[in-house]
Design a protein around this motif. Structure first.
Motif, short mmCIF file in Angstrom:
data_model
loop_
_atom_site.label_atom_id
_atom_site.label_comp_id
_atom_site.label_asym_id
_atom_site.label_seq_id
_atom_site.Cartn_x
_atom_site.Cartn_y
_atom_site.Cartn_z
N GLN A 94 0.93 -1.01 0.01
CA GLN A 94 -0.09 -0.04 0.01
C GLN A 94 0.66 1.37 -0.26
O GLN A 94 0.64 2.11 -0.78
N LYS A 95 1.94 1.36 0.73
CA LYS A 95 2.92 2.41 0.61
C LYS A 95 3.66 2.73 -0.70
O LYS A 95 3.52 3.83 -1.00
N ASP A 98 0.67 4.19 -2.66
CA ASP A 98 0.30 5.54 -2.29
C ASP A 98 1.63 6.42 -2.67
O ASP A 98 1.45 7.62 -2.27
N LYS A 99 2.55 5.70 -3.27
CA LYS A 99 4.01 6.52 -3.44
C LYS A 99 4.60 7.27 -2.32
O LYS A 99 5.24 8.14 -2.55
N GLN A 100 4.46 6.50 -1.14
CA GLN A 100 5.02 6.87 -0.09
C GLN A 100 6.60 6.46 -0.15
O GLN A 100 7.45 6.91 0.24
N ILE A 101 6.60 5.21 -0.75
CA ILE A 101 8.08 4.65 -1.11
C ILE A 101 8.18 4.05 -2.45
O ILE A 101 7.04 3.83 -2.99
N SER A 102 9.13 4.06 -2.94
CA SER A 102 9.35 3.50 -4.25
C SER A 102 8.99 1.91 -4.36
O SER A 102 8.97 1.27 -3.23
#
Length: 158
Positions: A94-95, A98-102
């Protein structure tokens, strides 16, 4: 620290404090920082049979004895572990979504999690509220020996 030292050192961390002081939240945050799946269990609802198993007759030839069924606590912990494992992978994915991490970071975190010697932090909550000495002693065996009745918890549990 336990993850770094592995089997060379064992200890049982105890978190104590007044009700509502975020002990469970703290344990969850420790699991997150150590890249562990978090399993929370409220021990105040346990009965001795949940940890020891229900006695069953065991007849072998002319010998009569008792054996114990698989403890329901063990079954429940293993089911919670399956869910926590899936949730941990899904949270990393999910991260990435959501583009929180690559994607590369996500893949690395998943690889690290799956390849780790330790994957689960089992948080036994409300131990001080158990209803009997039998339950408390059975929980001590879980803490000290990672055993529930005659079943051993997997080595990837902290």
């Amino acid at each position: 620290m336990k993850k770094k030292l592995g089997k060379h050192r064992t200890y049982i961390p105890i978190i104590a404090g007044s009700p509502g002081t975020a002990k469970t939240t703290y344990a969850f945050e420790v699991a997150q920082k150590a890249n562990l799946a978090f399993i929370h269990y409220d021990c105040s609802v346990l009965r001795a049979e949940d940890l020891i198993g229900i006695p069953l007759p065991n007849k072998s030839g002319t010998d009569h004895g008792v054996k114990f069924a698989e403890p329901s606590f063990y079954k429940e912990i293993m089911q919670l572990a399956d869910k926590a494992y899936a949730n941990k992978i899904a949270a990393i994915q999910q991260k990435v979504k959501d583009k929180q991490i690559s994607k590369e970071e996500g893949d690395a975190q998943i690889k690290d999690f799956k390849g780790s010697d330790y994957q689960f932090l089992l948080f036994l909550d409300e131990i001080n509220r158990v209803h009997s000495l039998k339950v408390f002693n059975a929980l001590r065996k879980v803490l000290l020996e990672k055993e529930v009745g005659e079943k051993k918890l997997p080595d990837n549990f902290i």
